[in-house]
Scaffold this motif. Structure first.
Motif, PDB file in Angstrom:
ATOM      1  N   VAL A 168       0.884  -1.117  -0.083  1.00 22.46           N
ATOM      2  CA  VAL A 168       0.034  -0.015  -0.015  1.00 22.46           C
ATOM      3  C   VAL A 168       0.744   1.406  -0.022  1.00 22.46           C
ATOM      4  O   VAL A 168       1.994   1.162   0.763  1.00 22.46           O
ATOM      5  N   TYR A 169       0.625   2.254  -0.790  1.00 20.52           N
ATOM      6  CA  TYR A 169       1.333   3.442  -0.746  1.00 20.52           C
ATOM      7  C   TYR A 169       0.256   4.551  -0.641  1.00 20.52           C
ATOM      8  O   TYR A 169      -0.864   4.666  -1.161  1.00 20.52           O
ATOM      9  N   ALA A 170       0.800   5.801  -0.156  1.00 20.46           N
ATOM     10  CA  ALA A 170      -0.065   7.111  -0.052  1.00 20.46           C
ATOM     11  C   ALA A 170       1.182   8.113   0.132  1.00 20.46           C
ATOM     12  O   ALA A 170       2.283   8.200   0.312  1.00 20.46           O
ATOM     13  N   THR A 171       0.641   9.308   0.291  1.00 22.56           N
ATOM     14  CA  THR A 171       1.406  10.604   0.452  1.00 22.56           C
ATOM     15  C   THR A 171       1.559  10.936   1.965  1.00 22.56           C
ATOM     16  O   THR A 171       2.206  11.890   2.342  1.00 22.56           O
ATOM     17  N   GLY A 180      -4.638   3.998   1.541  1.00 23.90           N
ATOM     18  CA  GLY A 180      -3.858   3.969   0.549  1.00 23.90           C
ATOM     19  C   GLY A 180      -4.256   3.313  -0.759  1.00 23.90           C
ATOM     20  O   GLY A 180      -5.137   2.874  -0.734  1.00 23.90           O
ATOM     21  N   TYR A 181      -3.255   3.479  -1.789  1.00 26.46           N
ATOM     22  CA  TYR A 181      -3.477   2.716  -2.853  1.00 26.46           C
ATOM     23  C   TYR A 181      -2.791   1.373  -2.719  1.00 26.46           C
ATOM     24  O   TYR A 181      -1.911   1.179  -2.157  1.00 26.46           O
ATOM     25  N   LYS A 182      -3.509   0.357  -3.356  1.00 31.67           N
ATOM     26  CA  LYS A 182      -3.067  -1.195  -3.080  1.00 31.67           C
ATOM     27  C   LYS A 182      -2.591  -1.550  -4.473  1.00 31.67           C
ATOM     28  O   LYS A 182      -3.142  -1.112  -5.422  1.00 31.67           O
ATOM     29  N   GLY A 195       6.476  -6.039  -7.549  1.00 27.84           N
ATOM     30  CA  GLY A 195       5.572  -5.331  -8.645  1.00 27.84           C
ATOM     31  C   GLY A 195       5.867  -4.155  -8.863  1.00 27.84           C
ATOM     32  O   GLY A 195       7.409  -3.716  -8.372  1.00 27.84           O
ATOM     33  N   VAL A 196       5.063  -3.267  -9.238  1.00 27.97           N
ATOM     34  CA  VAL A 196       5.343  -1.846  -9.686  1.00 27.97           C
ATOM     35  C   VAL A 196       4.455  -0.904  -9.151  1.00 27.97           C
ATOM     36  O   VAL A 196       3.085  -1.111  -9.273  1.00 27.97           O
ATOM     37  N   LEU A 197       4.624   0.282  -8.684  1.00 32.59           N
ATOM     38  CA  LEU A 197       3.909   1.321  -8.311  1.00 32.59           C
ATOM     39  C   LEU A 197       3.663   2.143  -9.643  1.00 32.59           C
ATOM     40  O   LEU A 197       4.701   2.662 -10.091  1.00 32.59           O
ATOM     41  N   GLU A 198       2.522   2.345  -9.982  1.00 29.12           N
ATOM     42  CA  GLU A 198       2.398   3.059 -11.390  1.00 29.12           C
ATOM     43  C   GLU A 198       1.583   4.338 -11.138  1.00 29.12           C
ATOM     44  O   GLU A 198       0.855   4.613 -10.132  1.00 29.12           O
ATOM     45  N   GLU A 199       1.782   5.223 -12.166  1.00 26.99           N
ATOM     46  CA  GLU A 199       0.901   6.410 -12.362  1.00 26.99           C
ATOM     47  C   GLU A 199       1.218   7.563 -10.892  1.00 26.99           C
ATOM     48  O   GLU A 199       0.351   8.094 -10.479  1.00 26.99           O
ATOM     49  N   LEU A 200       2.499   7.596 -10.469  1.00 29.21           N
ATOM     50  CA  LEU A 200       2.890   8.324  -9.491  1.00 29.21           C
ATOM     51  C   LEU A 200       2.883   9.862 -10.026  1.00 29.21           C
ATOM     52  O   LEU A 200       3.046  10.065 -11.111  1.00 29.21           O
ATOM     53  N   LEU A 201       2.711  10.760  -8.826  1.00 30.59           N
ATOM     54  CA  LEU A 201       2.546  12.122  -9.237  1.00 30.59           C
ATOM     55  C   LEU A 201       4.189  12.674  -9.269  1.00 30.59           C
ATOM     56  O   LEU A 201       4.955  11.964  -8.627  1.00 30.59           O
ATOM     57  N   GLY A 202       4.579  13.614  -9.668  1.00 30.76           N
ATOM     58  CA  GLY A 202       5.805  14.291 -10.021  1.00 30.76           C
ATOM     59  C   GLY A 202       5.925  14.904  -8.728  1.00 30.76           C
ATOM     60  O   GLY A 202       5.062  15.543  -8.148  1.00 30.76           O
ATOM     61  N   ASN A 203       7.354  15.099  -8.186  1.00 29.58           N
ATOM     62  CA  ASN A 203       7.844  15.899  -7.149  1.00 29.58           C
ATOM     63  C   ASN A 203       6.918  15.557  -5.781  1.00 29.58           C
ATOM     64  O   ASN A 203       6.546  16.662  -5.384  1.00 29.58           O
ATOM     65  N   THR A 204       6.801  14.353  -5.624  1.00 31.68           N
ATOM     66  CA  THR A 204       5.877  14.093  -4.500  1.00 31.68           C
ATOM     67  C   THR A 204       6.557  12.881  -3.515  1.00 31.68           C
ATOM     68  O   THR A 204       7.113  11.982  -4.051  1.00 31.68           O
ATOM     69  N   ALA A 205       6.372  13.319  -2.313  1.00 29.80           N
ATOM     70  CA  ALA A 205       6.950  12.217  -1.343  1.00 29.80           C
ATOM     71  C   ALA A 205       5.876  11.111  -0.967  1.00 29.80           C
ATOM     72  O   ALA A 205       4.684  11.326  -0.857  1.00 29.80           O
ATOM     73  N   TYR A 206       6.217   9.733  -1.285  1.00 31.59           N
ATOM     74  CA  TYR A 206       5.451   8.622  -0.927  1.00 31.59           C
ATOM     75  C   TYR A 206       5.841   7.833   0.065  1.00 31.59           C
ATOM     76  O   TYR A 206       7.216   7.738   0.360  1.00 31.59           O
ATOM     77  N   PHE A 207       4.866   7.316   0.737  1.00 29.17           N
ATOM     78  CA  PHE A 207       5.378   6.319   1.846  1.00 29.17           C
ATOM     79  C   PHE A 207       4.521   5.123   1.410  1.00 29.17           C
ATOM     80  O   PHE A 207       3.410   4.752   0.880  1.00 29.17           O
ATOM     81  N   VAL A 208       5.280   3.885   1.483  1.00 22.90           N
ATOM     82  CA  VAL A 208       4.945   2.544   1.025  1.00 22.90           C
ATOM     83  C   VAL A 208       5.361   1.600   2.157  1.00 22.90           C
ATOM     84  O   VAL A 208       6.333   1.630   2.646  1.00 22.90           O
TER      85      VAL A 208
END
Length: 608
Positions: A168-171, A180-182, A195-208
């Motif tokens: 799961v990941y989110a900002t 979060g997104y699964k 796997g791969v996290l896709e369609e990420l936003l630019g210039n953004t901190a993500y927690f996974v």
């Protein structure tokens, strides 16, 4: 029941004896509440369980009550026990067993200590839930772009079946499967997955973090954090709309800025198929919202142009898809209104129209009756400037006099508003060729059908070829270069492979789009002599103007088919056949079958 210890003041013996027919020294007036299992099952976790007991004697009889439990049957106070510490104001009591092992089966029973010993209630069993799985991300890789790769592992299933695993990941920190997104893995259970996290936003901190699910709940791994780079802005080039002779509307949008401010956006356009910033540029920075539009003007007639939307941020300039559009040629469309259609002046009136290559001359075929007509540029309007008639010398003028039509017939009509010329030429169409009754020496006439607006006829054709010709004059002839149902002026001869009776149709009703059919009709189906493998062909009945065949049919189904192929077939109700319609049911007998392929009406008469 005989007990050494007398508890006369409890009224226990009578109450208990009325309840149980027999009792041992191990089981007395303490028992588990009926329905306990349901209550307890709702409160069993991986490490705790709620158990309820019930005392059927007066409270003073027992100095201690509670629940004993163990991994083995018939637990005693020498095993684990949970003492009820509350006030015994009611017959029932409830205790919570803690410190249990996960995913284990336990035996439990209520107990009560009295001066004469220990009494135990009925035994029950319960199984604690699994502990949540142990899972962790072993590697998280982000280099650039809008995606990141990961590898994770479920190392411990908590003695339960892992039914789902992933990340799961989110900002925000510590994302969950709810917040979060699964990214759900295709496999389940223990082991490594990636796997791969896709369609990420630019210039953004993500927690996974990784997760795994069993009956005990959701287990999460440690948070991993990464930050994406600034991405290209997302740019969309919409379809070009409102295309006219010299104008067109461009449409675009920038739904996402890539994580940085957009400093320029708009359109680039030109004659090349990949226009860039050095070509024609339209600045749309002042447009509000994501979407923007612009009307191009002063374009060339009948010309192909290319356009792309663009947007620039600190990453660079991104372009949308290239769209191609073509401005309209100088097309003239004139509706023909007159006695033949009751002077009905609206958009449904037949028309003639020019093409890109006709030099402004509008043309078309219309069946006219003797009388008069005029040309109308704006349907529904009789304004002088858009109404055209004869100027008295055989040319057009506004609004002009009515143009006379000498006799009924199928006319080829032309008009050119540049030189104000017009023509009305009656053309009598027929077929000609070595496949036709008249050979190459004489054309065989077609008949105009005013309902269908086509020329048609049925003929016995031989193997060979034919063309369509008008007025016995080779200046007016149509052939088909590909024998595909489309006609061209002066086109190739149309082949006839097999001799037979054919329904021939010439359709000139749509200006500049001329078509034909030449169909040899037959029956096919399980009810026919040839089954579904071969056709039983029909012959033309000139008297009744239908195709006909008399044939023995069996109880089954059949359809009508043209030219021994499934490209054109008719089925459904005999009185209203449809192209590709359903099979037609029939019972056994000798039938005379008729078919009018133009009206799509058939009959099936059982012969005595």
């Amino acid at each position: 029941m005989k007990l050494n210890y007398k508890i006369k003041s409890f009224a226990l013996v009578a109450a208990f004896a009325a309840t149980l027919a027999a009792c041992t020294e191990d089981t007395a007036d303490v028992r588990l509440e009926p329905g306990l299992n349901t209550i307890q099952n709702q409160n069993v976790t991986a490490f705790t369980a709620e158990v309820e007991g019930y005392i059927m004697a007066k409270d003073e009889a027992f100095t201690e009550v509670g629940i004993v439990y163990a991994f083995t049957q018939e637990p005693t106070i020498d095993d684990s026990k949970a003492i009820f510490e509350g006030e015994r104001t009611k017959a029932s009591f409830k205790v919570t067993l803690t410190g249990l092992d996960y995913a284990r089966k336990y035996y439990a029973r209520a107990y009560g200590i009295y001066p004469g010993g220990v009494l135990y209630g009925e035994e029950l069993t319960f199984t604690t839930l699994p502990r949540v799985p142990m899972v962790a991300i072993s590697s998280l890789t982000y280099e650039d772009g809008a995606s990141a790769g990961f590898t994770a592992e479920v190392s411990d299933d908590g003695r339960g079946e892992v039914t789902e695993r992933g990340v799961v990941y989110a900002t925000a920190a510590n994302p969950t499967v709810e917040t979060g997104y699964k990214v759900v893995d295709d496999e389940v259970g223990l082991g490594v997955f990636e796997g791969v996290l896709e369609e990420l936003l630019g210039n953004t901190a993500y927690f996974v973090r990784a997760y795994a699910i069993n009956k005990g709940g959701v287990g999460y791994g440690e948070d991993k954090e990464f930050t994406t780079e600034i991405l290209w802005a997302e740019v969309e080039t919409g379809d070009v709309t409102a295309i006219n002779k010299t104008t067109a509307t461009l449409n675009g949008a920038t739904p996402y800025d890539g994580g940085a401010e957009i400093t320029a956006r708009g359109f680039v356009w030109g004659l090349s198929d990949a226009p860039g910033l050095n070509d024609n540029l339209v600045d749309m920075m002042d447009a509000e919202g994501d979407a923007f539009s612009f009307v191009l003007e002063e374009l060339e007639l009948n010309t192909v142009y290319y356009v792309r939307a663009f947007a620039t941020n600190s990453k660079g300039t991104a372009f949308g898809e290239t769209k191609m559009f073509k401005t309209l040629a100088d097309i003239t469309k004139l509706h023909v209104v007159g006695d033949y259609n009751g002077w009905t002046n609206n958009a449904s009136a037949p028309y003639i129209i020019s093409t890109e290559s006709s030099g402004g001359t509008a043309a078309g075929y219309i069946y006219l009756t003797a009388g008069d007509l005029k040309f109308i540029m704006e349907p529904g309007s009789w304004a002088d400037e858009t109404t055209f008639g004869d100027d008295g010398t055989g040319n057009l003028t506004n609004p002009g006099a009515n143009i006379p039509v000498a006799e009924d017939g199928y006319y080829y009509i032309t008009a050119n508003l540049s030189d104000m010329s017009y023509t009305l030429l009656k053309r009598n169409w027929g077929i000609i060729g070595d496949a036709t009754p008249g050979g190459w020496d004489a054309q065989t006439a077609l008949t105009y059908d005013s309902e269908l607006k086509v020329l048609k006829g049925a003929y016995a054709l031989t193997a060979g070829a034919f063309k369509f010709r008008a007025n016995d004059n080779w200046d007016y002839n149509f052939g088909s270069n590909d024998a595909d149902g489309n006609l061209q002026e002066g086109g190739a001869n149309i082949p006839v492979a097999v001799a037979g009776d054919y329904a021939v149709t010439l359709d000139l009703s749509t200006p500049n789009v001329f078509k034909y059919e030449a169909n040899r009709w037959g029956l096919i189906g399980g009810a026919t002599p040839g089954g579904w493998d071969s056709d039983t062909f029909m012959t033309w009945d000139a008297t009744n103007k239908v195709f006909t065949v008399t044939v023995d049919l069996t109880t089954d189904q059949y359809k009508f088919r043209a030219n021994g192929a499934w490209d054109i077939n008719l089925g459904g109700a005999l009185g209203a056949l449809e192209l590709n319609g359903s099979n037609i049911d029939v019972t056994a007998g000798n039938y005379t079958i008729t078919l009018d392929p133009w009206t799509k009406v058939a009959t099936a008469t059982l012969n005595e």
